[in-house]
Motif scaffolding. Structure first.
Motif, short mmCIF file in Angstrom:
data_model
loop_
_atom_site.label_atom_id
_atom_site.label_comp_id
_atom_site.label_asym_id
_atom_site.label_seq_id
_atom_site.Cartn_x
_atom_site.Cartn_y
_atom_site.Cartn_z
N VAL A 12 32.59 44.13 37.47
CA VAL A 12 33.89 44.78 37.68
C VAL A 12 34.98 43.73 37.92
CG1 VAL A 12 35.20 46.27 39.24
CG2 VAL A 12 32.91 46.95 38.50
N LEU A 13 34.65 42.70 38.70
CA LEU A 13 35.62 41.63 38.96
C LEU A 13 35.96 40.89 37.66
CD1 LEU A 13 37.26 39.85 40.87
CD2 LEU A 13 35.19 38.50 41.27
N ALA A 14 34.95 40.55 36.86
CA ALA A 14 35.19 39.84 35.60
C ALA A 14 36.04 40.70 34.65
CB ALA A 14 33.86 39.47 34.94
N ALA A 15 35.75 42.00 34.60
CA ALA A 15 36.53 42.89 33.74
C ALA A 15 37.98 42.97 34.22
CB ALA A 15 35.90 44.27 33.72
N ALA A 16 38.18 43.03 35.53
CA ALA A 16 39.53 43.10 36.08
C ALA A 16 40.32 41.83 35.77
CB ALA A 16 39.47 43.34 37.58
N VAL A 17 39.66 40.68 35.91
CA VAL A 17 40.32 39.40 35.59
C VAL A 17 40.65 39.33 34.10
CG1 VAL A 17 40.02 36.90 35.50
CG2 VAL A 17 39.28 38.17 37.53
N ASP A 18 39.73 39.79 33.27
CA ASP A 18 39.97 39.76 31.83
C ASP A 18 41.17 40.64 31.46
OD1 ASP A 18 38.99 39.01 29.09
OD2 ASP A 18 38.86 41.19 28.92
N LEU A 19 41.20 41.85 31.97
CA LEU A 19 42.29 42.77 31.64
C LEU A 19 43.62 42.28 32.23
CD1 LEU A 19 40.45 46.17 32.15
CD2 LEU A 19 41.11 45.11 29.97
N ALA A 20 43.58 41.73 33.44
CA ALA A 20 44.81 41.19 34.03
C ALA A 20 45.32 40.01 33.22
CB ALA A 20 44.55 40.77 35.48
N SER A 21 44.40 39.18 32.73
CA SER A 21 44.80 38.04 31.90
C SER A 21 45.48 38.51 30.61
CB SER A 21 43.58 37.18 31.56
OG SER A 21 42.99 36.64 32.73
N LEU A 22 44.93 39.55 30.01
CA LEU A 22 45.53 40.08 28.78
C LEU A 22 46.89 40.70 29.07
CD1 LEU A 22 42.40 41.73 27.14
CD2 LEU A 22 43.67 39.76 26.26
N ALA A 23 47.00 41.42 30.18
CA ALA A 23 48.27 42.04 30.52
C ALA A 23 49.34 40.99 30.79
CB ALA A 23 48.10 42.94 31.74
N ALA A 24 48.94 39.85 31.35
CA ALA A 24 49.89 38.78 31.69
C ALA A 24 50.10 37.79 30.55
CB ALA A 24 49.41 38.04 32.93
N GLY A 25 49.32 37.93 29.46
CA GLY A 25 49.42 36.98 28.37
C GLY A 25 48.79 35.64 28.67
N PHE A 26 47.82 35.64 29.59
CA PHE A 26 47.14 34.39 29.99
C PHE A 26 45.88 34.25 29.14
CE2 PHE A 26 44.35 32.26 33.36
CZ PHE A 26 44.82 30.99 33.05
#
Length: 226
Positions: A12-26
């Motif tokens: 869940v943590l890895a998925a959250a980081v992945d989605l947050a990275s995509l949302a931020a363009g990182f």
């Protein structure tokens, strides 16, 4: 905390980081976390006594995930082939472990009609916008994906059926991008959100259905032992 719960928390943590990275363009964050998701889900499924076809499907999904990180047509085709192999594993899984009576026959027929209509409509609309060398592979892959989504619903029930539908939605977003259709803001975010949810629901739906069938047998065994 049990190993399976710990692994689920990491996932869940890895998925959250992945989605947050995509949302931020990182992009670097997405590149680092995307390859972790399906191995973590597969390992969690193994700890929950998942059948081999489910684990294989998730690992083929991991292969597709890694290949699609490369922005080149050969990698796109290889990634699509890896996902296609995963769908074959799902179809084997549904045939071996699914129930024939999950969905009433009339509802199954309506569902088949709906999926067939969606398949024909989507491929027809996308056809002219796709590069010529992608048209037949995308059509064949779409047929296999649609069959997987349909079988998930009629053989394993609601959660797996939702997973199949979201997988179809996620890959349709990828196909519309390849055909240069207008895209929503941050399309990769929506692709990954629906994809992660799809694989999670397919895994949880499968394990939930299998556990529900194991429970009566265990109860009967306990009664005999008593």
């Amino acid at each position: 905390m049990s190993p399976s719960r710990f692994l689920l928390a990491v996932l869940v943590l890895a998925a959250a980081v992945d989605l947050a990275s995509l949302a931020a363009g990182f992009d670097a964050g997405h590149t680092a976390t995307k390859p972790l998701l399906m191995p973590l889900l597969a390992f969690w499924a193994v700890l929950r006594r998942a059948p081999r076809p489910l684990v294989a499907a998730l690992l083929f999904g991991w292969g597709g995930d890694v290949l699609l990180l490369f922005d080149a047509e050969p990698a796109f085709l290889a990634g699509m082939a890896s996902f296609a192999a995963g769908h074959v594993c799902y179809l084997i899984l549904f045939a071996r472990y699914g129930s024939r009576y999950t969905v009433p026959r009339t509802r199954a027929g309506l569902l088949a009609l709906g999926y067939a209509t969606a398949l024909v409509t989507t491929v027809t609309l996308l056809w002219s916008g796709l590069p010529a060398d992608l048209r037949l592979p995308v059509a064949a892959y779409s047929l296999l994906l649609t069959a997987m989504a349909y079988r998930a619903a009629i053989r394993l029930g609601l959660f797996a059926g939702l997973g199949g539908a979201l997988f179809l939605l996620s890959d349709t977003l990828i196909a519309t991008g390849a055909a240069d259709w207008p895209q929503p803001p941050r399309p990769d975010f929506w692709i990954m959100l629906t994809y992660i949810a799809a694989q999670g629901l397919l895994a949880c739906g499968t394990l939930g259905a299998l556990n529900a069938r194991r429970a009566p047998a265990a109860t009967y065994g306990e009664m005999r032992a008593a």
